[in-house]
Design a protein around this motif. Structure first.
Motif, short mmCIF file in Angstrom:
data_model
loop_
_atom_site.label_atom_id
_atom_site.label_comp_id
_atom_site.label_asym_id
_atom_site.label_seq_id
_atom_site.Cartn_x
_atom_site.Cartn_y
_atom_site.Cartn_z
N ALA B 105 0.86 -1.19 0.00
CA ALA B 105 0.00 0.00 0.00
C ALA B 105 0.89 1.23 0.00
N LEU B 106 0.60 2.16 -0.89
CA LEU B 106 1.50 3.31 -1.07
C LEU B 106 1.56 4.22 0.15
N VAL B 117 6.40 -5.30 -5.14
CA VAL B 117 5.37 -6.24 -4.71
C VAL B 117 4.19 -6.24 -5.69
N LYS B 118 3.79 -5.03 -6.14
CA LYS B 118 2.64 -4.95 -7.05
C LYS B 118 2.93 -5.64 -8.37
N ALA B 162 -6.34 -6.65 -3.30
CA ALA B 162 -7.60 -6.17 -2.71
C ALA B 162 -7.35 -5.44 -1.39
N TYR B 163 -6.54 -6.04 -0.52
CA TYR B 163 -6.24 -5.43 0.78
C TYR B 163 -5.49 -4.11 0.57
N ALA B 164 -4.48 -4.13 -0.32
CA ALA B 164 -3.67 -2.91 -0.50
C ALA B 164 -4.54 -1.77 -0.99
N GLU B 169 -7.24 3.55 0.51
CA GLU B 169 -8.38 4.44 0.63
C GLU B 169 -8.52 5.05 2.03
N VAL B 170 -7.65 4.63 2.95
CA VAL B 170 -7.75 5.13 4.32
C VAL B 170 -7.42 6.63 4.33
#
Lengths: 262, 273
Positions: B105-106, B117-118, B162-164, B169-170
């Motif tokens: 996640a960025l 990872v992506k 999906a999790y990332a 979006e947090v």
């Protein structure tokens, strides 16, 4: 005693333009400093340089005599927990309860595991409840934050900062998203914190009249430079004109009135 | 303000490349479909009889289900095996997915790590689950081990993404607020990321469980992983027993409806609290 010392701070996001262009000032313990200036003057950047949410390009910031630029991560955490911060958009975790959000202020004092899992001691919870009582939210402690009004959210933000036992409180446009009556409650709470608890307050404000009413000192910023640094009563219309440039006319008309900021 | 007079002609809509491509594609597909249907080669087949037999088979399959080679206990046990295969691979995939999602996640990881990872997970996801199972079968042999490894691999790749995306979006503000109060990286993960994205994480995981359940049925037959898929394979390919096929299909259908029901319940519940 000097709480905050900003020495010739510059900040650039690449390119030739400076968000902050050689800013210097000192804040003594117990002061209520309002930083005013037009949008994009560098007020938010300046505030974030204090607790190193933004790294300065050159210059130095010291809080309680500790220079922030050279700090290691653990020392930075120790410094940050003594600096409370509240935000224009409150920045609460909306899915958690009011109590949980207030307890977040204790994370800087807790071990990684206890903090990550949200284990708080009974005394921490009691303290959170006391503070929520003080800001008048004791009836809402188990409500989720997205059920609160803007003014209530900002008071949760203040409670979260207070439980840190801060010596310095940074406020980034604390009332810019609030209606006038909620804004008054928030500003009164900040004044209370300043006079009764002796916590130094540095607040970015967009409204000149609010700054005049509450602050003990006003710093005017334009284009990354300090234009004015002095007492609220010495802030003349000419100086406001210099600080705000073309925006000044609207502000002077709206001064003393409820001036919406966006 | 300028108010247009009623006689002003409506300005022409500007040319939109993407909608042009879309309508052109649809038109070509329509032409090909009509052409295909009108030029069927039905020489060797008596269409009336074939349709008749199709109807008969469907009738046996759906209106006369029954068991002969497998007992009802056997059916339930093998359905359990298939569910377990889907469940196990989802849990393993979720654990691996969570670890690597934190690294991709960025707003949590450095850019270089996120890109690595992506890119890696994009490759994992581009190859279908069945192929992963067959790839693992080279070393583990065709069977349940290869099925677990292959399905876990693809589930992890799917859940990492999906999790990332849920993490990304947090709200940046609450992350900043907790950092400003002295919270460290793990505390921010535990106190902002997990609570804010819990509902999304739950529904992605459950969706993957539904996918893994149906993949597990196929793997039972294709990779010999056992379970109800293997029973179906035997009933159709070995015994040619349509009535038993019907029984298996209904068993799977009932379970799938159950899953859907639980998923909906879970979703509304996590959305509320």
């Amino acid at each position: 005693m000097t709480i905050l010392h900003v020495d010739n701070v510059r900040k650039t996001y690449g390119g030739n333009s400076y968000a902050l262009d050689g800013v210097s000032f000192s804040v003594e313990k117990g002061e209520f400093v309002a930083i005013i200036g037009p949008s994009g003057a560098g007020k938010s950047t300046l505030l974030r340089c204090v607790n190193r949410l933004i790294f300065v390009t050159s210059g130095e910031v010291s809080v309680n005599g500790i220079a922030v630029t050279g700090l290691s991560n653990p020392s930075l955490r120790r410094l940050r927990r003594t600096i409370g911060m509240i935000f224009q958009h409150y920045n609460l975790v909306n899915r958690l309860t009011v109590l949980e959000n207030v307890l977040h202020g204790r994370l800087g004092y807790k071990s990684t595991i206890a903090g990550t899992c949200g284990f708080y001691t009974a005394s921490e919870k009691n303290r959170a409840y006391e503070i929520l009582h003080a800001v008048g939210l004791h009836e809402h402690i188990y409500k989720r934050c997205d059920q609160l009004s803007g003014g209530q959210k900002q008071r949760v933000g203040i409670a979260r900062a207070l439980i840190q036992d801060p010596t310095l409180m940074l406020c980034d446009e604390p009332i810019a998203s609030l209606d006038p009556s909620a804004a008054k409650i928030v500003m009164d709470t900040l004044r209370d914190i300043n006079t009764r608890l002796g916590i130094t307050v540095v607040a970015n404000l967009h409204q000149v009249h609010v700054a005049r009413d509450y602050a003990t000192r006003i710093i005017g910023v334009n284009n990354g430079r300090v234009i004015y640094d002095g007492l609220p009563k010495d802030l003349t219309i000419d100086i406001i004109q210099k600080i705000y440039g073309s925006e000044a006319h609207d502000l002077i008309l709206a001064d003393g009135d409820t001036h919406g900021t966006h | 303000m300028h108010v247009p007079t009623p006689h002003t002609p409506l300005p022409r809509r500007p040319f939109d490349r993407s909608s042009f491509v879309l309508s052109a594609t649809l038109a070509i597909l329509a032409v090909l479909t009509i052409y295909g249907f009108t030029t069927f080669d039905t020489n060797g087949v008596d269409m009336d009889m074939a349709l008749d037999m199709l109807g008969d088979n469907a009738k046996t399959l759906f209106f006369a289900p029954g068991l002969s080679n497998v007992t009802i206990e056997g059916l339930l046990k093998n359905l359990g095996v298939t569910v377990a295969l889907g469940f196990l691979t989802t849990v393993l995939g979720a654990v691996i997915g969570m670890v690597f999602a934190l690294a991709s996640a960025l707003n949590l990881a450095p850019v270089w790590l996120s890109v690595v990872v992506k890119a890696f997970t994009a490759v994992v996801r581009a190859i279908p689950t069945v192929l992963w199972v067959l790839i693992f079968a080279v070393s583990a042999g065709l069977g349940s081990v290869a099925a677990v490894l292959g399905m876990t691999f693809h589930s992890a790749g799917y859940l990492i993404k999906a999790y990332a995306e849920s993490f990304e979006e947090v709200d940046a503000g609450s992350i900043e607020a907790l950092k400003a109060s002295g919270a460290d990286w793990w505390q921010v993960v535990g106190q902002v990321f997990i609570p804010s994205s819990r509902a999304a994480l739950m529904s992605w995981t459950f969706l993957r469980f539904e996918i893994n359940f149906s993949t597990a049925i196929a793997m039972g037959a294709a990779a010999g992983a056992g379970g109800i898929g293997f029973d179906m394979f035997m009933a159709s390919g070995f015994y040619l027993n349509l009535r038993e096929m019907g029984a298996f299909t209904y068993a799977i259908l009932i379970f799938a409806v159950l899953l859907e029901y639980v998923a909906t319940k879970l979703h509304t519940k996590t959305m509320q609290g």
